[in-house]
Design a protein around this motif. Structure first.
Motif, PDB file in Angstrom:
ATOM      1  N   UNK A  58      21.991   1.431 -38.111  1.00 52.30           N
ATOM      2  CA  UNK A  58      22.142   0.925 -36.609  1.00 52.30           C
ATOM      3  C   UNK A  58      23.732   1.095 -36.181  1.00 52.30           C
ATOM      4  N   UNK A  59      24.476   0.829 -37.977  1.00 52.48           N
ATOM      5  CA  UNK A  59      25.699   1.074 -37.396  1.00 52.48           C
ATOM      6  C   UNK A  59      26.543   2.353 -37.238  1.00 52.48           C
ATOM      7  N   UNK A  60      25.259   3.447 -37.994  1.00 56.02           N
ATOM      8  CA  UNK A  60      26.070   4.906 -37.737  1.00 56.02           C
ATOM      9  C   UNK A  60      25.246   5.145 -36.794  1.00 56.02           C
ATOM     10  N   UNK A  73      18.192  14.204 -32.644  1.00 53.05           N
ATOM     11  CA  UNK A  73      16.927  14.702 -32.418  1.00 53.05           C
ATOM     12  C   UNK A  73      16.111  13.560 -33.677  1.00 53.05           C
ATOM     13  N   UNK A  74      14.564  13.649 -33.575  1.00 50.77           N
ATOM     14  CA  UNK A  74      14.036  13.169 -34.658  1.00 50.77           C
ATOM     15  C   UNK A  74      12.545  12.771 -34.030  1.00 50.77           C
ATOM     16  N   UNK A  75      11.761  12.474 -35.205  1.00 45.86           N
ATOM     17  CA  UNK A  75      10.295  12.391 -34.636  1.00 45.86           C
ATOM     18  C   UNK A  75      10.543  10.859 -34.283  1.00 45.86           C
ATOM     19  N   UNK A  76      11.290   9.884 -34.961  1.00 42.70           N
ATOM     20  CA  UNK A  76      11.464   7.958 -34.947  1.00 42.70           C
ATOM     21  C   UNK A  76      10.895   8.082 -33.354  1.00 42.70           C
ATOM     22  N   UNK A  77      10.336   7.017 -32.689  1.00 40.87           N
ATOM     23  CA  UNK A  77      10.502   6.281 -31.747  1.00 40.87           C
ATOM     24  C   UNK A  77      10.242   4.606 -31.961  1.00 40.87           C
ATOM     25  N   UNK A  78      10.566   4.366 -33.171  1.00 37.17           N
ATOM     26  CA  UNK A  78      10.867   2.991 -33.205  1.00 37.17           C
ATOM     27  C   UNK A  78      11.874   1.992 -32.815  1.00 37.17           C
ATOM     28  N   UNK A  79      11.664   0.407 -32.514  1.00 32.36           N
ATOM     29  CA  UNK A  79      12.556  -0.024 -31.863  1.00 32.36           C
ATOM     30  C   UNK A  79      14.313   0.205 -32.418  1.00 32.36           C
ATOM     31  N   UNK A  80      14.553   0.608 -33.466  1.00 36.21           N
ATOM     32  CA  UNK A  80      15.447   1.102 -33.369  1.00 36.21           C
ATOM     33  C   UNK A  80      16.416   2.243 -33.156  1.00 36.21           C
TER      34      UNK A  80
END
Length: 171
Positions: A58-60, A73-80
């Motif tokens: 999260x800090x990064x 860019x990324x596949x991620x769609x989670x809350x973070x």
């Protein structure tokens, strides 16, 4: 009519959809740095990747988001990653055909094994087969989750089915 200048762009799509290729191209054209979410999750090490703690991740990510301009860019769609979508001026959702993504996964793996293409990870058979699972999961679950969670940003989401759709945003 004044042309919109996008400075914060988020690209989401499945494995093999062209996220990294598109991020690199836009980065080069607009002179904006790009970041891969996988590299936010993982510290790349020659002895094996090390997963960042949630706090480190999260800090990064927040340090990236505080920049004036970025491409993520990324596949991620989670809350973070929700702040990425909220902060973005433009969100590209790459909805490339499943069969094309599958072909690209195979092609990429072969190129990496032949050392014709660099990978951020060690291209093992385990990872290769995981990519097929991730691709299927994104097709069946990830798309729906994305639009359910982030459909509130529909005014800045552009669904892209092929490379020609992108040109109108940057020419």
């Amino acid at each position: 009519m004044e042309k919109t200048i996008y400075k914060r762009i988020h690209i989401i799509g499945s494995v093999g959809s062209g996220k990294t290729t598109l991020a690199k191209e836009i980065s080069s054209r607009l002179d904006i740095p790009y970041y891969e979410l996988d590299n936010v999750v993982w510290i790349r090490d020659k002895f094996g990747d090390i997963r960042r703690t949630e706090q480190e991740r999260e800090e990064y990510l927040n340090s990236i988001l505080q920049s004036d301009s970025w491409i993520i860019e990324g596949i991620h769609n989670e809350d973070w990653v929700s702040n990425c979508f909220q902060s973005a001026d433009l969100i590209f959702f790459l909805d490339i055909k499943y069969s094309i993504r599958t072909y690209r996964i195979i092609k990429r793996f072969l190129k990496q094994k032949l050392r014709l293409e660099k990978a951020n990870y060690k291209p093992t058979l385990v990872i290769f087969f995981k990519m097929f699972r991730w691709n299927r999961y994104f097709e069946d679950v990830g798309k729906v989750n994305f639009f359910n969670k982030y459909g509130i940003h529909k005014d800045k989401i552009k669904v892209i089915n092929n490379a020609n759709c992108i040109k109108k945003y940057f020419n």
